[in-house]
Write an enzyme that holds these catalytic residues in place. Sequence first.
Site, PDB file in Angstrom:
ATOM      1  N   HIS A 148      17.572  34.266  30.822  1.00  0.00           N
ATOM      2  CA  HIS A 148      18.556  33.410  30.160  1.00  0.00           C
ATOM      3  C   HIS A 148      17.897  32.627  29.038  1.00  0.00           C
ATOM      4  CE1 HIS A 148      17.822  29.605  32.908  1.00  0.00           C
ATOM      5  NE2 HIS A 148      16.704  30.161  32.518  1.00  0.00           N
ATOM      6  N   CYS A 167      12.682  26.394  27.075  1.00  0.00           N
ATOM      7  CA  CYS A 167      13.825  27.203  27.507  1.00  0.00           C
ATOM      8  C   CYS A 167      14.766  27.561  26.359  1.00  0.00           C
ATOM      9  CB  CYS A 167      14.612  26.471  28.594  1.00  0.00           C
ATOM     10  SG  CYS A 167      13.660  26.206  30.104  1.00  0.00           S
ATOM     11  N   HIS A 173      13.892  33.781  28.537  1.00  0.00           N
ATOM     12  CA  HIS A 173      12.848  33.946  29.547  1.00  0.00           C
ATOM     13  C   HIS A 173      13.528  34.318  30.867  1.00  0.00           C
ATOM     14  CE1 HIS A 173      14.328  29.847  29.942  1.00  0.00           C
ATOM     15  NE2 HIS A 173      13.956  29.900  31.217  1.00  0.00           N
ATOM     16  N   HIS A 175      13.650  34.650  35.422  1.00  0.00           N
ATOM     17  CA  HIS A 175      13.342  34.055  36.726  1.00  0.00           C
ATOM     18  C   HIS A 175      13.621  35.058  37.840  1.00  0.00           C
ATOM     19  CE1 HIS A 175      12.961  29.949  35.158  1.00  0.00           C
ATOM     20  NE2 HIS A 175      14.084  30.152  34.467  1.00  0.00           N
ATOM     21  N   ASP A 213      21.983  40.760  38.720  1.00  0.00           N
ATOM     22  CA  ASP A 213      20.609  41.248  38.807  1.00  0.00           C
ATOM     23  C   ASP A 213      20.221  42.054  37.569  1.00  0.00           C
ATOM     24  OD1 ASP A 213      18.138  41.514  40.123  1.00  0.00           O
ATOM     25  OD2 ASP A 213      18.691  43.505  40.861  1.00  0.00           O
ATOM     26  N   HIS A 214      19.015  41.753  37.050  1.00  0.00           N
ATOM     27  CA  HIS A 214      18.461  42.438  35.884  1.00  0.00           C
ATOM     28  C   HIS A 214      19.410  42.365  34.677  1.00  0.00           C
ATOM     29  CE1 HIS A 214      15.579  43.885  38.829  1.00  0.00           C
ATOM     30  NE2 HIS A 214      14.828  44.295  37.821  1.00  0.00           N
ATOM     31  N   GLU A 260      15.397  28.446  41.220  1.00  0.00           N
ATOM     32  CA  GLU A 260      15.014  29.093  39.966  1.00  0.00           C
ATOM     33  C   GLU A 260      13.511  29.355  39.924  1.00  0.00           C
ATOM     34  OE1 GLU A 260      16.956  28.098  35.889  1.00  0.00           O
ATOM     35  OE2 GLU A 260      15.137  26.879  36.040  1.00  0.00           O
TER      36      GLU A 260
END
Length: 271
Positions: A148, A167, A173, A175, A213-214, A260
Amino acid sequence: MKCVINRRAEFSASHRYYLPEWSMTKNEEQFGANSFFPGHGHNYVLFVSLEGGINEYGMIENLSLIKKIIKQQITDQFNYSYLNNICQEFGDALPTTENIARIIWERLYPHLPIINIKLFEHPRLWAEYRGNNMQATLTTQVHFSAAHRLALPNLSLEENIKIYGKCARVHGHGHNYFLDVSVTGNIDERTGMIVDLEDLQNIVNDYIVEPFDHTFLNKDVPYFVQTIPTAENIALYIAQLLKEPIKNLGVVLHKVKLTESPNNSCEIYCS
């Protein structure tokens, strides 16, 4: 002023989900592999929370006494046992995680000022019981990886960096998120369950893990095209997505916790 202390204990035990008044076919349909003979085992981790005032000795209860009672009432009897057979309570209702937590409460409550029992069946599944009749809370944990970027579109990069720090960098980046979904309901007097765990896990997977996811959340999840995907906003959106599907299972979404990173997590309380 009240003080809460927590005591940890462990026991290893096996159990089986099987109701003799049901056919083998019905048991397998309801409980899957958990119904297979002779059962399966877990390394349980127990946390007993006690509340009270601090006495003249600097304690709310003598630690040696706490250890002795937990040992006598729980671990000596439960450790290396087949739970279905050790007491009548598990003949009346199956030894699910939530029902075991309830029985532990009932055994300890006459002896200690307990306010919560938290029982881990494994690190990603646990139950809590607080003495509220047949009501318990069950938590399942899942994992997804996503990227995100935190930035408001109407601000410059410099302005966004002042608010969001690193951020706000242009390429974002990622998580490895851990999501705890906690539901509350009444323990069934025969199955020992508040909800079908497989149904609950399927909902979390279908509504959250698979779509998230991903992904690059800002681009791949439509909600976050207009909403900054902070941990708080992600957790809030997850709660909104899960509330109704979980209600349809006959339980209430109590809380979602989104971790996170080891240093950053958010909890949304729904009930």
